[in-house]
Design a protein around this motif. Structure first.
Motif, PDB file in Angstrom:
ATOM      1  N   ASN A   1      -6.229   4.493  -1.074  1.00 40.41           N
ATOM      2  CA  ASN A   1      -6.670   4.235  -2.448  1.00 40.41           C
ATOM      3  C   ASN A   1      -5.537   4.094  -3.462  1.00 40.41           C
ATOM      4  O   ASN A   1      -5.773   4.197  -4.667  1.00 40.41           O
ATOM      5  N   THR A   2      -4.311   3.866  -3.017  1.00 41.22           N
ATOM      6  CA  THR A   2      -3.200   3.650  -3.941  1.00 41.22           C
ATOM      7  C   THR A   2      -2.341   2.478  -3.482  1.00 41.22           C
ATOM      8  O   THR A   2      -2.313   2.146  -2.295  1.00 41.22           O
TER       9      THR A   2
ATOM     10  N   SER B   1       0.854  -1.177   0.000  1.00 42.85           N
ATOM     11  CA  SER B   1       0.000   0.000   0.000  1.00 42.85           C
ATOM     12  C   SER B   1       0.892   1.229   0.000  1.00 42.85           C
ATOM     13  O   SER B   1       1.918   1.261   0.682  1.00 42.85           O
TER      14      SER B   1
ATOM     15  N   VAL C   1      -4.449   3.140  -8.755  1.00 43.81           N
ATOM     16  CA  VAL C   1      -5.238   4.180  -8.099  1.00 43.81           C
ATOM     17  C   VAL C   1      -6.715   3.793  -8.190  1.00 43.81           C
ATOM     18  O   VAL C   1      -7.215   3.503  -9.276  1.00 43.81           O
TER      19      VAL C   1
ATOM     20  N   ALA D   1      -4.676  -1.909  -3.720  1.00 46.58           N
ATOM     21  CA  ALA D   1      -5.289  -0.575  -3.596  1.00 46.58           C
ATOM     22  C   ALA D   1      -6.730  -0.685  -3.111  1.00 46.58           C
ATOM     23  O   ALA D   1      -7.172   0.105  -2.271  1.00 46.58           O
TER      24      ALA D   1
ATOM     25  N   GLN E   1       1.320  -0.110  -4.990  1.00 43.37           N
ATOM     26  CA  GLN E   1       2.281  -0.477  -6.014  1.00 43.37           C
ATOM     27  C   GLN E   1       2.633  -1.940  -5.858  1.00 43.37           C
ATOM     28  O   GLN E   1       2.564  -2.498  -4.759  1.00 43.37           O
TER      29      GLN E   1
ATOM     30  N   SER F   1       1.628   0.825 -10.687  1.00 49.75           N
ATOM     31  CA  SER F   1       1.088   1.819  -9.751  1.00 49.75           C
ATOM     32  C   SER F   1      -0.415   1.916  -9.969  1.00 49.75           C
ATOM     33  O   SER F   1      -0.864   2.243 -11.068  1.00 49.75           O
TER      34      SER F   1
ATOM     35  N   CYS G   1      -3.607  -3.508  -8.129  1.00 49.08           N
ATOM     36  CA  CYS G   1      -4.991  -3.017  -8.060  1.00 49.08           C
ATOM     37  C   CYS G   1      -5.741  -3.616  -6.875  1.00 49.08           C
ATOM     38  O   CYS G   1      -6.470  -2.907  -6.167  1.00 49.08           O
TER      39      CYS G   1
END
Length: 129
Positions: free
Chosen positions: A27-28, A23, A93, A62, A30, A91, A59
């Motif tokens: 909401n993000t 994390s 989002v 995230a 990698q 990455s 994803c």
């Protein structure tokens, strides 16, 4: 909310494929892959399945930032360039979070920041809010 100090559930498939996800904020997330012989296709390029798995892991991580559990409903990747070696990073989002679904976009780059692929994934929440 899942915090960076809390461990994620082990993902044996990601571990088997050499993918490390984390994390990076609300909401993000990698995910990274150090390319090796097992991640290449017969032409010596990163296998399309490796791109997809890397994107899916970023994803999903995230999505799980809200503390709930999700499974992939749909995912799509658009390939732009090929990679032959080095570290690849996805990455992700969150673009929309509903009661039962979560939509996430992802960009995959090489270690020089060159864009290799983009994608969009939709996840289904399997736990109550």
């Amino acid at each position: 909310m899942i915090h960076p100090s809390q461990p994620f559930l082990p993902n044996s498939f990601a571990i088997h494929n050499g993918i490390q996800a984390r994390s990076t904020g609300e909401n993000t997330a990698q995910a990274a892959l150090e390319m090796g012989p097992d991640s290449l296709n017969p032409y010596g390029l990163l296998h399309g399945g490796a791109y997809y798995t890397l994107a899916d892991c970023a994803c999903g991580t995230a999505c799980r930032n809200d503390g709930r559990k999700y499974v992939t409903l749909h995912g799509g990747i658009d390939f732009i360039r090929s990679a032959q070696s080095g570290t690849i990073t996805a990455s992700a989002v969150v673009r929309h979070r509903g009661h039962t679904t979560c939509q996430v976009s992802v960009e995959i780059t090489d270690q020089a920041g060159v864009l290799l692929a983009t994608g969009n994934f939709t996840f289904f929440c399997i736990t109550q809010h």
